[in-house]
Write a protein that holds these residues in place. Structure first.
Motif: not given
Length: 754
Positions: A725-727, A537, A534, A506-511, A530
């Protein structure tokens, strides 16, 4: 007990409460002795000395504690052995730091044992443990009180010769010193790698065992010796006994004519094998033909090892003991001698062979199975394909058996589509491969590509394995009889582990949908798809795999969660898996209409447990060989910078997987760019000065400081953070490939050289 608060009055316990508290104190400290005064102080209770003495007398009369000559009391070991409440038997599953989880049949939770309480137990040993529920923890802990069955009895270590004694030092998670007399060391010299057999498992006052040297391997350092060490230390013999080799050599090369007539003759049906380019034994083949009734016939033909390896023979006893072939980076430690695996049972091209087959008639439009046939056959392989050669035929539409391969791919694609629709999980992990020079030294590292022909073979093998297990189950229902069989089972994932993964994902935006096992499976598949595109991921894949239960062999079928099958067995690789040999024997005796063969269920289950344990040891050995070769490869790149991703965080450092080589190394906190605090959950660290947060999956550039082959360890230093953080920090850095060799830096420096 918690410490008594200053000024707080100690609580007075009732007689039953007092007895329970006292017994618990003795139970958790079985080797310690206490008198009443010590217990009052230790437990912070308000009872006087006389009431505690009375409770101790009652516990002594019950046999739960014993009174010693020094007016102190101690836990009664005899009572412990007679009481099964807190004592269990299980198998040791050891971790890298020497701790272990004890796997107990029938218990959902494994029991954790720290290194200090392992005694002389090693990975794979069958042990008796005492366990308890530690305060403040959800899971039980324990200690090993006895080793019932040794998994490994011989080890490889380095000999150190001293004035009065010799010591063989065995390194790794199960590090141990084994004493050897100077007179019994034979020709072994100081510094040699030797094989030592433990003769006395009772440690001396220094924690050392006693043993005898059985073989001298030579000076350490060569890849050959290290690979042999990995096999021996995991309990695998590197040579076959003479009686086994003699029995294999005596087997006839020519096929028996009477046996041919007893079998279904499929030599005229187009048949071929598809295997890796470096394969030496071919234990499965496919056949294809279109029938007059309009259906498609697909045959899955498996080497008939059970015809040559008879129950109770020397070959059978040795195969059962080994249970599996072990595949290291540069060699195979086979389950069966080459005479069988590479000659008699290998489905080599242009040779007639005895096989055990699963033959299916399929609907030409839907590819649904309409008819099944299992039995012994004689087949003839017309062509040996490598995966690459078969793929080229599929890609170009030209070459041998182009029509058959095209049709088989279409069928396999449909089988795969149905499997995933029914809940199968795609856990196709990346496989690291090495290009070796003539001395076995790695000169390149790469990931094995998974192509259509890999999946084609996989799907037909899954079909055969599933249908064989289903056949046994249907016969059980028809005859209303239990038929003990070797199932390959896979339990549902641990809810706590999945919840932890879901929180991190969830912290990576994955449910991850936790409603039920099927929604979890679908979520896992989405995650894996994914991961291919990615990198953030991608590092979740091994974590997701670790949430899963381990697949094992058992006579008690619970289905295979990962594949989404209600019934599943192993039937397709008897050259390298003993479970498949057992499946062939049981299936063969139950094929005749009205026949019923029931193996001894208790003995068969014991064999399943042994095979499962051997399989785990084989996986450990394979991983150790890969780790060794990775460290050996990176050793030539000390001082160079590489990009990588954080894939582990501990209290002593950050683990990073390097791009390209997939080597894992550790950045000690003294080689970071600033001091960091470890966050709860061990999924991230935060810089004390900058507040910068690094977490699992973040991309970094690191410098290789050292590569220690003996410890299989790579030390790294942080050079630069590339992605947080993905950036992306900079677009240029995020796309950068491993840099060319730089001038070696001073060890410990974390400043990037300009």
């Amino acid at each position: 007990m918690t410490k008594k608060r200053k000024g707080a009055k100690a609580k007075k316990l009732t007689v039953p409460q007092l007895q329970r508290v006292l017994l618990k104190q003795f139970d958790q400290n079985p080797k310690k002795q206490y008198n009443p005064k010590q217990l009052i102080k230790k437990l912070h209770i308000g009872n006087n000395k006389d009431s505690v003495q009375h409770a101790l007398d009652q516990l002594t009369e019950q046999g739960k504690i014993k009174a010693n000559d020094n007016y102190k009391y101690q836990f009664n070991g005899r009572y412990a052995q007679e009481s099964s409440t807190n004592y269990l038997e299980g198998r040791v599953d050891m971790t890298r730091n020497g701790a272990a989880f004890i796997i107990v049949d029938g218990r959902e939770q494994d029991i954790f044992v720290p290194p200090s309480r392992m005694g002389t137990a090693f990975d794979g040993d069958k042990v008796r443990i005492r366990f308890w529920q530690a305060r403040g923890r959800n899971k039980p802990e324990g200690e090993v009180v006895d080793v019932i069955e040794r998994s490994v009895k011989a080890f490889v270590g380095t000999l150190h010769v001293f004035n009065k004694v010799c010591v063989v030092k065995v390194e790794g998670p199960q590090a141990v010193d084994i004493l050897v007399s100077r007179e019994d060391r034979g020709e072994a010299k100081n510094g040699d790698k030797v094989v030592v057999q433990v003769s006395n498992w009772a440690p001396d006052s220094y924690g050392s065992l006693r043993g005898e040297i059985t073989a001298v391997l030579g000076k350490p350092g060569s890849s050959d010796i290290e690979m042999k060490s990995i096999l021996i230390n995991n309990g695998f013999d590197i040579a076959f006994p003479k009686d086994v080799l003699a029995e294999a050599a005596a087997l006839p090369t020519k096929l028996d004519l009477q046996e041919i007539h007893r079998r279904r003759d499929m030599r005229e049906v187009p048949t071929f094998t598809i295997d890796p380019v470096d394969a030496k034994d071919f234990d499965d083949a496919l056949s294809y033909q279109e029938l007059e009734n309009g259906r498609i016939e697909v045959g899955i033909h498996i080497a008939d090892v059970s015809y040559y390896v008879k129950p109770g023979s020397a070959l059978d006893i040795e195969a059962a003991h080994r249970s599996t072939s072990v595949y290291l980076v540069d060699r195979v430690c086979p389950m069966l001698p080459e005479r069988i695996s590479n000659e008699l049972c290998s489905l080599r091209p242009n040779e007639d062979k005895f096989t055990f087959s699963a033959v299916f008639e399929l609907d030409p439009k839907t590819y649904q199975v309409r008819k099944r046939w299992f039995g012994r056959t004689v087949t003839h392989s017309d062509r040996r394909f490598t995966y690459g050669e078969a793929q080229k035929v599929l890609d170009t539409g030209k070459g041998d058996f182009k029509d058959e391969l095209k049709k088989l791919k279409q069928i396999a694609d449909k089988l795969r589509e149905r499997r995933f629709k029914n809940g199968s999980i795609d856990f196709a992990a990346e496989e690291v491969r090495f290009k070796l020079d003539d001395q076995g030294k790695p000169i390149d590292v790469y990931i094995k590509k998974r192509i259509d022909t890999n999946m084609l073979i996989e799907d037909f093998m899954l079909l055969a394995n599933r249908e064989v297990a289903t056949f046994i189950n249907r016969k059980e229902h028809k005859l209303k009889e239990n038929i003990p069989f070797v199932y390959r089972i896979h339990d549902e994932p641990d809810p706590e582990k999945v919840a932890g993964l879901a929180e991190f994902a969830a912290s990576l935006g994955i449910e991850i949908d936790l409603k039920n096992p099927k929604t979890i499976a679908r979520s896992y598949n989405k995650l894996m798809s994914k991961a291919n595109s990615d990198p953030m991921v991608r590092m979740l894949s091994p974590i997701a795999i670790r949430t899963m239960a381990k697949a094992v062999y058992s006579t008690q079928n619970i289905g295979h969660y990962g594949l989404g099958f209600d019934f599943y067995s192993h039937f397709t690789s008897p050259i390298r898996r003993y479970a498949d040999v057992l499946a062939h024997r049981i299936l063969d005796k139950n094929l005749q209409a009205g026949s019923l063969y029931k193996a001894n269920g208790i003995k068969l289950e014991e064999r399943c447990k042994h095979i499962s344990a051997q399989e785990r040891k084989a996986v450990t050995a394979e991983r150790e060989s890969i780790k060794y070769k990775q460290v050996e490869y990176i050793k030539d790149h000390i001082g160079e910078d590489f990009d990588g991703a954080i894939n582990g965080i501990t209290e002593f450092g950050v683990f990073v997987e390097l791009e390209g080589s997939f080597v894992e190394g550790m950045i000690g906190y003294d080689h970071m760019d600033e001091s960091y605090n470890l966050d709860s959950g061990r999924l991230s660290i935060t810089g004390r000065r900058s507040g910068k947060r690094l977490k699992m999956g973040d991309r970094v550039r690191v410098r290789v400081l050292d590569a220690d082959l003996s410890r299989r360890r790579v030390d790294l230093a942080l050079v630069e953070v590339l992605q947080v953080h993905g950036q992306k920090k900079t677009d240029d850095n995020s796309r950068r490939k491993p840099s060319k060799k730089r001038k070696k830096s001073t060890r410990g420096s974390t400043k990037r050289k300009k």
